[in-house]
Design a protein around this motif. Structure first.
Motif, PDB file in Angstrom:
ATOM      1  N   ASP A  36       0.833  -1.204   0.000  1.00  8.32           N
ATOM      2  CA  ASP A  36       0.000   0.000   0.000  1.00  8.32           C
ATOM      3  C   ASP A  36       0.867   1.253   0.000  1.00  8.32           C
ATOM      4  N   CYS A  77       2.319   1.714  -3.503  1.00  6.30           N
ATOM      5  CA  CYS A  77       1.275   2.021  -4.486  1.00  6.30           C
ATOM      6  C   CYS A  77       0.779   3.464  -4.323  1.00  6.30           C
ATOM      7  N   LYS A  78       0.693   3.940  -3.093  1.00 10.48           N
ATOM      8  CA  LYS A  78       0.265   5.319  -2.885  1.00 10.48           C
ATOM      9  C   LYS A  78       1.305   6.297  -3.406  1.00 10.48           C
ATOM     10  N   THR A  79       2.583   5.972  -3.234  1.00 14.62           N
ATOM     11  CA  THR A  79       3.647   6.871  -3.689  1.00 14.62           C
ATOM     12  C   THR A  79       3.698   6.958  -5.202  1.00 14.62           C
ATOM     13  N   SER A 138       1.169   5.899  -7.375  1.00 19.58           N
ATOM     14  CA  SER A 138      -0.176   5.978  -7.986  1.00 19.58           C
ATOM     15  C   SER A 138      -0.494   4.730  -8.811  1.00 19.58           C
ATOM     16  N   ASP A 150      -4.894   0.853  -3.465  1.00 19.72           N
ATOM     17  CA  ASP A 150      -3.853   1.754  -3.950  1.00 19.72           C
ATOM     18  C   ASP A 150      -3.177   2.519  -2.818  1.00 19.72           C
ATOM     19  N   GLY A 151      -3.524   2.187  -1.578  1.00 20.02           N
ATOM     20  CA  GLY A 151      -2.903   2.826  -0.428  1.00 20.02           C
ATOM     21  C   GLY A 151      -3.517   4.129  -0.012  1.00 20.02           C
ATOM     22  N   SER A 152      -4.527   4.615  -0.708  1.00 20.28           N
ATOM     23  CA  SER A 152      -5.122   5.915  -0.364  1.00 20.28           C
ATOM     24  C   SER A 152      -6.210   5.775   0.699  1.00 20.28           C
TER      25      SER A 152
END
Length: 265
Positions: free
Chosen positions: A139, A142-144, A146, A245-247
């Motif tokens: 996560d 993936c957030k970093t 996108s 996506d880690g958001s």
């Protein structure tokens, strides 16, 4: 003339007669002819005597002379076989300068060359990590960058309760998987804390490969009928709906794929 004898002669004795002459000596044997120092009369013997045919040494004729004439003629007419051809010379080594262009590499496998691949295999994972830790780890990246992923599986050793050192992750598109392949390749784990608060120090370095089974649907078909000999759903593959996506701080619970067999172990 009178001779005075000490004794008187016997008037009844036989009349004296001279003894006959001795016969001439026999010639020496032939084997004595080759003595070290022959006397002179051996020369006379060699001049007056000849060795018979039986005493001569006749060497045996070779086998080729014993063949009949027709075979000798046929053998003489047959040409000898040609000699075998010489072996080819070894290839000559060519000098190549130090700054020459690199040699052409082998073609990539169909799995690696395809632009539709979305599944990666992450190798060299520390064995103490669990599924929840790996989901949070993905996560963050993936957030970093996108990107999002929708399938994850971390195989486990159910007796030792440790992972086998690799995992499978499926991303939502080909661009995301190429980006994450570059980011995770060569990642060093070093020091970290597990979910139970255990401090672990590992010197492993991540190695990223293309998975043999590609795509979310193919992975679900691969594991949906599998039976896992364990007592915890944490060890099963999971499908992430919606993709993570880690958001989201509170993501939806993963959906397990396959079934467990509690009484098999």
């Amino acid at each position: 003339m009178c001779v005075n004898l000490p004794k008187q002669l016997n008037p009844h004795a036989d009349e004296w007669r001279p003894s006959p002459p001795l016969p001439p000596p026999l010639p020496p044997l032939p084997h004595a002819l080759f003595s070290y120092a022959p006397p002179p009369y051996y020369v006379v013997y060699l001049q007056n005597h000849t060795i018979s045919h039986q005493q001569r040494h006749t060497p045996k004729k070779p086998l080729k002379n014993r063949l009949p004439p027709r075979l000798l003629k046929a053998k003489a007419k047959t040409p000898p076989p040609p000699p075998p051809p010489p072996p080819p010379p070894p290839p000559k080594l060519k000098w190549r300068p130090k700054n020459a262009p690199p040699l052409p590499t082998l073609k990539a496998s169909p799995v690696a060359a395809s632009s539709s691949n979305t599944t990666l295999m992450i190798k060299n994972i520390p064995n103490q990590l669990r599924r929840e830790f790996m989901l949070k780890f993905l996560d963050g990246y993936c957030k970093t960058h996108s990107v999002a992923y929708d399938f994850f599986y971390l195989p486990f050793d159910f007796r030792k309760l440790g992972n086998l050192g690799y995992a499978f992750v499926n991303f939502t598109n080909a661009e995301a998987v190429v980006k994450m392949k570059k980011v995770l390749s060569g990642f060093k784990w070093r020091e970290y804390y597990t979910e139970d608060g255990e401090f672990v120090c590992s010197h492993k370095v991540c190695e990223i490969k293309w998975a043999r089974v590609q795509g979310k649907e193919a992975l679900i078909r691969r594991f949906e009928k599998s039976t896992f000999v364990c007592n915890d759903m944490e060890f099963l593959p999971v499908v992430l709906e919606p993709p993570r996506d880690g958001s989201d701080r509170n993501p939806a619970a993963p959906v397990n794929v396959g079934r467990i067999c509690r009484g098999c172990y």
